[in-house]
Design a protein around this motif. Structure first.
Motif, PDB file in Angstrom:
ATOM      1  N   TRP A 184       3.281  14.521  -1.758  1.00  0.00           N
ATOM      2  CA  TRP A 184       4.477  13.791  -1.357  1.00  0.00           C
ATOM      3  C   TRP A 184       5.510  14.749  -0.779  1.00  0.00           C
ATOM      4  O   TRP A 184       5.742  15.829  -1.335  1.00  0.00           O
ATOM      5  CB  TRP A 184       5.073  13.059  -2.557  1.00  0.00           C
ATOM      6  N   SER A 185       6.137  14.366   0.302  1.00  0.00           N
ATOM      7  CA  SER A 185       7.203  15.194   0.864  1.00  0.00           C
ATOM      8  C   SER A 185       8.392  15.193  -0.083  1.00  0.00           C
ATOM      9  O   SER A 185       8.637  14.219  -0.798  1.00  0.00           O
ATOM     10  CB  SER A 185       7.626  14.656   2.239  1.00  0.00           C
ATOM     11  N   GLY A 186       9.129  16.280  -0.099  1.00  0.00           N
ATOM     12  CA  GLY A 186      10.291  16.383  -0.971  1.00  0.00           C
ATOM     13  C   GLY A 186       9.984  16.829  -2.382  1.00  0.00           C
ATOM     14  O   GLY A 186      10.879  16.980  -3.198  1.00  0.00           O
ATOM     15  N   GLN A 187       8.697  17.008  -2.718  1.00  0.00           N
ATOM     16  CA  GLN A 187       8.287  17.473  -4.046  1.00  0.00           C
ATOM     17  C   GLN A 187       8.891  16.637  -5.179  1.00  0.00           C
ATOM     18  O   GLN A 187       9.593  17.143  -6.056  1.00  0.00           O
ATOM     19  CB  GLN A 187       8.685  18.937  -4.236  1.00  0.00           C
ATOM     20  N   PRO A 188       8.640  15.318  -5.206  1.00  0.00           N
ATOM     21  CA  PRO A 188       9.143  14.521  -6.336  1.00  0.00           C
ATOM     22  C   PRO A 188       8.456  14.929  -7.632  1.00  0.00           C
ATOM     23  O   PRO A 188       7.327  15.432  -7.621  1.00  0.00           O
ATOM     24  CB  PRO A 188       8.761  13.090  -5.947  1.00  0.00           C
ATOM     25  N   ILE A 189       9.131  14.726  -8.732  1.00  0.00           N
ATOM     26  CA  ILE A 189       8.515  14.952 -10.040  1.00  0.00           C
ATOM     27  C   ILE A 189       7.522  13.825 -10.290  1.00  0.00           C
ATOM     28  O   ILE A 189       7.839  12.648 -10.087  1.00  0.00           O
ATOM     29  CB  ILE A 189       9.590  15.000 -11.131  1.00  0.00           C
ATOM     30  N   SER A 190       6.318  14.177 -10.698  1.00  0.00           N
ATOM     31  CA  SER A 190       5.281  13.169 -10.883  1.00  0.00           C
ATOM     32  C   SER A 190       4.676  13.274 -12.269  1.00  0.00           C
ATOM     33  O   SER A 190       4.719  14.329 -12.909  1.00  0.00           O
ATOM     34  CB  SER A 190       4.185  13.326  -9.819  1.00  0.00           C
ATOM     35  N   ALA A 191       4.115  12.161 -12.722  1.00  0.00           N
ATOM     36  CA  ALA A 191       3.444  12.134 -14.022  1.00  0.00           C
ATOM     37  C   ALA A 191       2.446  10.990 -14.031  1.00  0.00           C
ATOM     38  O   ALA A 191       2.546  10.051 -13.230  1.00  0.00           O
ATOM     39  CB  ALA A 191       4.454  11.969 -15.157  1.00  0.00           C
ATOM     40  N   HIS A 192       1.497  11.093 -14.943  1.00  0.00           N
ATOM     41  CA  HIS A 192       0.491  10.040 -15.099  1.00  0.00           C
ATOM     42  C   HIS A 192       0.754   9.287 -16.388  1.00  0.00           C
ATOM     43  O   HIS A 192       0.643   9.849 -17.477  1.00  0.00           O
ATOM     44  CB  HIS A 192      -0.913  10.651 -15.110  1.00  0.00           C
ATOM     45  N   TRP A 193       1.114   8.015 -16.248  1.00  0.00           N
ATOM     46  CA  TRP A 193       1.353   7.143 -17.390  1.00  0.00           C
ATOM     47  C   TRP A 193       0.235   6.105 -17.475  1.00  0.00           C
ATOM     48  O   TRP A 193       0.467   4.899 -17.458  1.00  0.00           O
ATOM     49  CB  TRP A 193       2.704   6.437 -17.265  1.00  0.00           C
ATOM     50  N   GLY A 194      -0.998   6.553 -17.554  1.00  0.00           N
ATOM     51  CA  GLY A 194      -2.142   5.658 -17.520  1.00  0.00           C
ATOM     52  C   GLY A 194      -2.230   4.740 -18.722  1.00  0.00           C
ATOM     53  O   GLY A 194      -1.814   5.088 -19.830  1.00  0.00           O
ATOM     54  N   MET A 195      -2.765   3.565 -18.485  1.00  0.00           N
ATOM     55  CA  MET A 195      -2.965   2.569 -19.536  1.00  0.00           C
ATOM     56  C   MET A 195      -4.018   1.564 -19.068  1.00  0.00           C
ATOM     57  O   MET A 195      -4.295   1.444 -17.874  1.00  0.00           O
ATOM     58  CB  MET A 195      -1.655   1.848 -19.851  1.00  0.00           C
TER      59      MET A 195
ATOM     60  N   ASN B 111       0.841  -1.180   0.000  1.00  0.00           N
ATOM     61  CA  ASN B 111       0.000   0.000   0.000  1.00  0.00           C
ATOM     62  C   ASN B 111       0.887   1.245   0.000  1.00  0.00           C
ATOM     63  O   ASN B 111       2.003   1.221   0.544  1.00  0.00           O
ATOM     64  CB  ASN B 111      -0.909  -0.002   1.225  1.00  0.00           C
ATOM     65  N   VAL B 112       0.377   2.338  -0.571  1.00  0.00           N
ATOM     66  CA  VAL B 112       1.171   3.560  -0.653  1.00  0.00           C
ATOM     67  C   VAL B 112       1.570   4.110   0.715  1.00  0.00           C
ATOM     68  O   VAL B 112       2.523   4.884   0.822  1.00  0.00           O
ATOM     69  CB  VAL B 112       0.433   4.661  -1.443  1.00  0.00           C
ATOM     70  N   SER B 113       0.866   3.714   1.752  1.00  0.00           N
ATOM     71  CA  SER B 113       1.196   4.207   3.090  1.00  0.00           C
ATOM     72  C   SER B 113       2.613   3.841   3.503  1.00  0.00           C
ATOM     73  O   SER B 113       3.225   4.529   4.324  1.00  0.00           O
ATOM     74  CB  SER B 113       0.201   3.660   4.122  1.00  0.00           C
ATOM     75  N   GLU B 114       3.163   2.768   2.926  1.00  0.00           N
ATOM     76  CA  GLU B 114       4.533   2.384   3.243  1.00  0.00           C
ATOM     77  C   GLU B 114       5.551   3.419   2.764  1.00  0.00           C
ATOM     78  O   GLU B 114       6.688   3.430   3.216  1.00  0.00           O
ATOM     79  CB  GLU B 114       4.870   1.026   2.616  1.00  0.00           C
ATOM     80  N   PHE B 115       5.119   4.289   1.863  1.00  0.00           N
ATOM     81  CA  PHE B 115       6.044   5.267   1.292  1.00  0.00           C
ATOM     82  C   PHE B 115       5.713   6.691   1.745  1.00  0.00           C
ATOM     83  O   PHE B 115       6.201   7.664   1.164  1.00  0.00           O
ATOM     84  CB  PHE B 115       5.998   5.181  -0.236  1.00  0.00           C
ATOM     85  N   GLN B 116       4.906   6.811   2.788  1.00  0.00           N
ATOM     86  CA  GLN B 116       4.492   8.130   3.249  1.00  0.00           C
ATOM     87  C   GLN B 116       4.890   8.423   4.685  1.00  0.00           C
ATOM     88  O   GLN B 116       4.616   9.504   5.190  1.00  0.00           O
ATOM     89  CB  GLN B 116       2.966   8.267   3.094  1.00  0.00           C
ATOM     90  N   GLY B 117       5.522   7.494   5.357  1.00  0.00           N
ATOM     91  CA  GLY B 117       5.926   7.703   6.740  1.00  0.00           C
ATOM     92  C   GLY B 117       7.299   8.330   6.850  1.00  0.00           C
ATOM     93  O   GLY B 117       8.016   8.514   5.853  1.00  0.00           O
ATOM     94  N   PRO B 118       7.736   8.642   8.070  1.00  0.00           N
ATOM     95  CA  PRO B 118       9.045   9.282   8.274  1.00  0.00           C
ATOM     96  C   PRO B 118      10.225   8.389   7.879  1.00  0.00           C
ATOM     97  O   PRO B 118      11.307   8.891   7.587  1.00  0.00           O
ATOM     98  CB  PRO B 118       9.056   9.598   9.778  1.00  0.00           C
ATOM     99  N   ASP B 119      10.015   7.079   7.891  1.00  0.00           N
ATOM    100  CA  ASP B 119      11.096   6.156   7.552  1.00  0.00           C
ATOM    101  C   ASP B 119      11.071   5.729   6.087  1.00  0.00           C
ATOM    102  O   ASP B 119      11.872   4.890   5.675  1.00  0.00           O
ATOM    103  CB  ASP B 119      11.020   4.911   8.438  1.00  0.00           C
TER     104      ASP B 119
END
Length: 282
Positions: free
Chosen positions: A211-222, A181-189
């Protein structure tokens, strides 16, 4: 007149549902959506949605174009950029100390990397097929430059057996793959993310926290190969096609000269990759 335009734009975005529509179209950029898709994603009545889309279009925040018998709506990137630049300049005239960090971190310079790899997260709803394809392909094709992850927005999911078979047939090691789940990538660790890509429309439609840190994001939907109908051979072809499309996009992404591109140029590049021809060979 310019200030009146900004006032109209901010007033338009001051309404919660109009803001929700705008945010959805930003997340789905560079895609353009029909009114029906927007209504379904946000649970807004068609008659009400028509009024909101008209206000956003009149304010220069949303574009409208016809495709066949349908009207498609997308975010007006030029209009939004003008609005933000105007606000930014007004802010800096009065308090430049508040804007210097924003200027340096978000608008200027190339993406830099010290002694670590770039962290890339691929998101889908179930983390069962498309996102694990992308994770595996990036790790295989450019693992020396990128650390690849994938996750889903559902509370629980399982890896699709057909997807695992395709990966094994392509020579990928699937032993470390698991549905997350995305929650694994949203915590302090969690790892600091440099790039976040959604690979299905439903995940992009969901309003996740920034997202913290302002990563570059994009939608590659398919399309979702898990939902393919027909014979086993036809279903298998859908998985092969999804793998091929993602591989082509990831190869294009891995070939980008990251050390020479500023954030704006890099954002445009990953958006262009989203529009690559999906008629790919597996």
């Amino acid at each position: 007149m310019e200030s009146l335009g900004i006032i109209a734009q901010l007033t338009t975005l001051g309404h919660p549902q109009r803001l929700a529509i705008f945010r959805l179209l930003v997340r789905r950029a560079p895609d353009a959506l029909s009114a029906g898709e927007v209504a379904a994603a946000l649970s807004i009545k068609p008659s009400t949605l028509s009024s909101y889309l008209g206000a956003l279009t009149q304010a220069g925040l949303v574009t409208q174009r016809r495709k066949g018998t349908s009207l498609l709506y997308g975010v007006n990137l030029g209009g939004v950029q003008t609005m933000i630049e105007t606000l930014f300049l007004d802010c800096c005239r009065g308090r430049p100390d508040l804007c210097l960090s924003l200027t340096s971190s978000l608008l200027d310079g190339a993406i830099t990397m010290s002694d670590r790899k770039f962290n890339v997260l691929f998101i889908c709803t179930g983390n069962s097929a498309r996102s694990i394809f992308a994770e595996s392909i990036l790790r295989e094709e450019a693992g020396d430059q990128f650390e690849a992850f994938s996750a889903g927005t559902r509370p629980y999911s399982e890896l699709n057996p057909f997807a695992l078979t395709v990966l094994k047939d392509k020579g990928h090691d699937v032993s470390a793959l698991r549905a997350k789940n995305v929650s694994e990538f949203q915590g302090p660790d969690a790892p600091v993310l440099d790039f976040v890509f959604t690979v299905c429309d439903q995940a992009a439609n969901e309003d996740c926290p920034a997202w913290s840190g302002q990563p570059i994001s994009a939608h590659w939907g398919m399309p979702d190969p898990v939902k393919a109908d027909g014979t086993e051979a036809q279903k298998g072809l859908a998985f092969q096609h999804a793998y091929g499309v993602l591989r082509n996009r990831i190869l294009a992404f891995a070939a980008l000269p990251l050390e020479t591109l500023d954030r704006i140029s890099l954002q445009k590049a990953v958006d262009r990759i989203a529009g690559m021809d999906t008629g790919a060979d597996a």
